[in-house]
Design an enzyme around this catalytic site. Structure first.
Site, short mmCIF file in Angstrom:
data_model
loop_
_atom_site.label_atom_id
_atom_site.label_comp_id
_atom_site.label_asym_id
_atom_site.label_seq_id
_atom_site.Cartn_x
_atom_site.Cartn_y
_atom_site.Cartn_z
N LEU A 26 62.56 99.83 56.93
CA LEU A 26 62.66 98.59 56.17
C LEU A 26 62.73 97.36 57.08
CD1 LEU A 26 65.18 99.50 53.30
CD2 LEU A 26 62.73 99.97 53.46
N HIS A 27 62.17 96.26 56.56
CA HIS A 27 62.21 94.99 57.28
C HIS A 27 62.45 93.88 56.25
CE1 HIS A 27 58.20 94.67 55.64
NE2 HIS A 27 57.82 95.76 56.29
N GLY A 29 60.55 91.97 54.76
CA GLY A 29 59.63 92.01 53.62
C GLY A 29 60.18 92.89 52.50
N HIS A 30 60.67 94.09 52.89
CA HIS A 30 61.28 94.97 51.88
C HIS A 30 62.51 94.32 51.28
CE1 HIS A 30 59.28 98.13 54.50
NE2 HIS A 30 58.80 98.41 53.31
N GLY A 139 54.83 94.71 47.13
CA GLY A 139 54.42 93.53 47.90
C GLY A 139 52.93 93.25 47.74
N LYS A 141 51.14 92.20 50.11
CA LYS A 141 50.42 92.45 51.36
C LYS A 141 49.40 93.57 51.18
CE LYS A 141 51.82 94.80 54.93
NZ LYS A 141 50.69 95.68 55.27
N ASP A 142 49.82 94.61 50.44
CA ASP A 142 48.89 95.72 50.15
C ASP A 142 48.24 95.42 48.79
OD1 ASP A 142 49.52 97.47 52.46
OD2 ASP A 142 51.52 97.32 51.60
O1 PAF Z 1 53.52 100.57 50.19
C1 PAF Z 1 54.15 101.61 50.50
O2 PAF Z 1 55.11 101.59 51.27
C2 PAF Z 1 53.70 102.95 49.95
O3 PAF Z 1 52.32 103.00 49.80
C3 PAF Z 1 54.40 103.32 48.62
C4 PAF Z 1 54.05 102.34 47.52
C5 PAF Z 1 55.90 103.36 48.84
C6 PAF Z 1 53.95 104.71 48.18
O4 PAF Z 1 54.25 105.68 49.12
#
Ligand code: PAF
Length: 259
Positions: A26-27, A29-30, A139, A141-142
């Site tokens: 975690l960072h 962003g999380h 997020g 970002k993805d």
């Molecule tokens: O974005 C992520 O960290 C992963 O793709 C997720 C959504 C936790 C699924 O494993």
């Protein structure tokens, strides 16, 4: 004190308002996702599960950063109620019923990482089924992942509200990612070109910039229509520039709205 839940039985004894799915490491962003979650409901659970199904590359899976003790601290600091840290057999107890990602799952990120989005959707659907949250936060970002998760929720009529959160950047504007921990200071300097490209006036200038920087290897740079995730036509209402590339073997993604 944050609660650590390891078994599915312990998980289902409680009702959860918000799920923040993560793969750990975690960072900030999380933490921003968790904080946003706290505004949506009292009980926020953060899942930490490095999902083997979404790694088409074994070395990438093995090298994925892990920092459980620090994750606990960061999740607690951001206000999470609990961490759900399941084993692989909790998530995939029997034969895996894979979710197909469809045609958008095969382009851009999906073209370079075959099967990746099917793996993501399969684990996210499984987490939704186990946790049964009212809201889930992801997020921006993805961005392709976010698009496909929203589509899956819509297609399957899943009873969960998907909330998206803006990308958090470091002081050099590099988008925060767990993979950044594998970049040296020198690599991080190279990676700054990604944000510089996103802020060019047109896509050709952005491409030229990305292609001339030593140490950055471009995978794709495209303007997409946010509605369909296809290449944007000139009259598309909401366009977004998406970028992926490698710095020193580390895959980096970013995106920005086209004004
Ligand atoms: O974005 C992520 O960290 C992963 O793709 C997720 C959504 C936790 C699924 O494993």
């Amino acid at each position: 004190m944050i609660e650590v839940i390891k078994s599915v039985d312990d998980l289902s004894r409680q009702k959860w308002d918000v799920l923040v799915p993560t793969m750990g490491a975690l960072h900030a962003g999380h933490q921003s996702l968790i904080k946003l979650g706290k505004n949506l409901g009292e009980k926020v659970i953060v899942s930490i599960f490095v999902n083997p199904l979404q790694f088409e590359n074994k070395a990438d899976l093995e090298n994925y950063p892990k920092s459980f003790d620090q994750d606990l601290q960061m999740a607690q600091e951001a206000g999470a109620t609990a961490i759900f840290s399941p084993s692989e057999s909790d998530i995939y107890p029997g034969q895996i019923e894979k979710i197909e990602a469809g045609s958008v799952g095969d382009i851009f990120e999906g073209k370079s990482r075959p099967g990746h989005f099917s793996g993501v959707l399969t684990v996210v659907k499984r987490l939704f089924d186990l946790v049964n949250p009212k809201h889930a936060v992801f997020g921006e970002k993805d961005f392709q992942q976010l698009f496909l998760i929203k589509k899956m929720v819509n297609d399957f009529k899943l009873p969960v509200n998907i909330v998206s959160a803006p990308t958090i950047r470091d002081s050099s504007n590099l988008a925060l990612s767990s993979r950044n921990s594998r970049l040296s200071d020198e690599d991080k300097k190279v990676a700054q070109v990604i944000y510089q490209a996103l802020t060019q006036n047109n896509i050709d200038d952005a491409r030229k910039l990305l292609e001339k920087v030593d140490g950055f290897s471009l995978d794709y740079l495209e303007a997409i229509d946010e509605q369909s995730f296809n290449l944007a036509t000139p009259d598309a209402k909401n366009k977004r520039l998406i970028i992926a590339g490698w710095v020193n073997g580390v895959r980096l993604l970013d995106n920005a709205v086209v004004e």
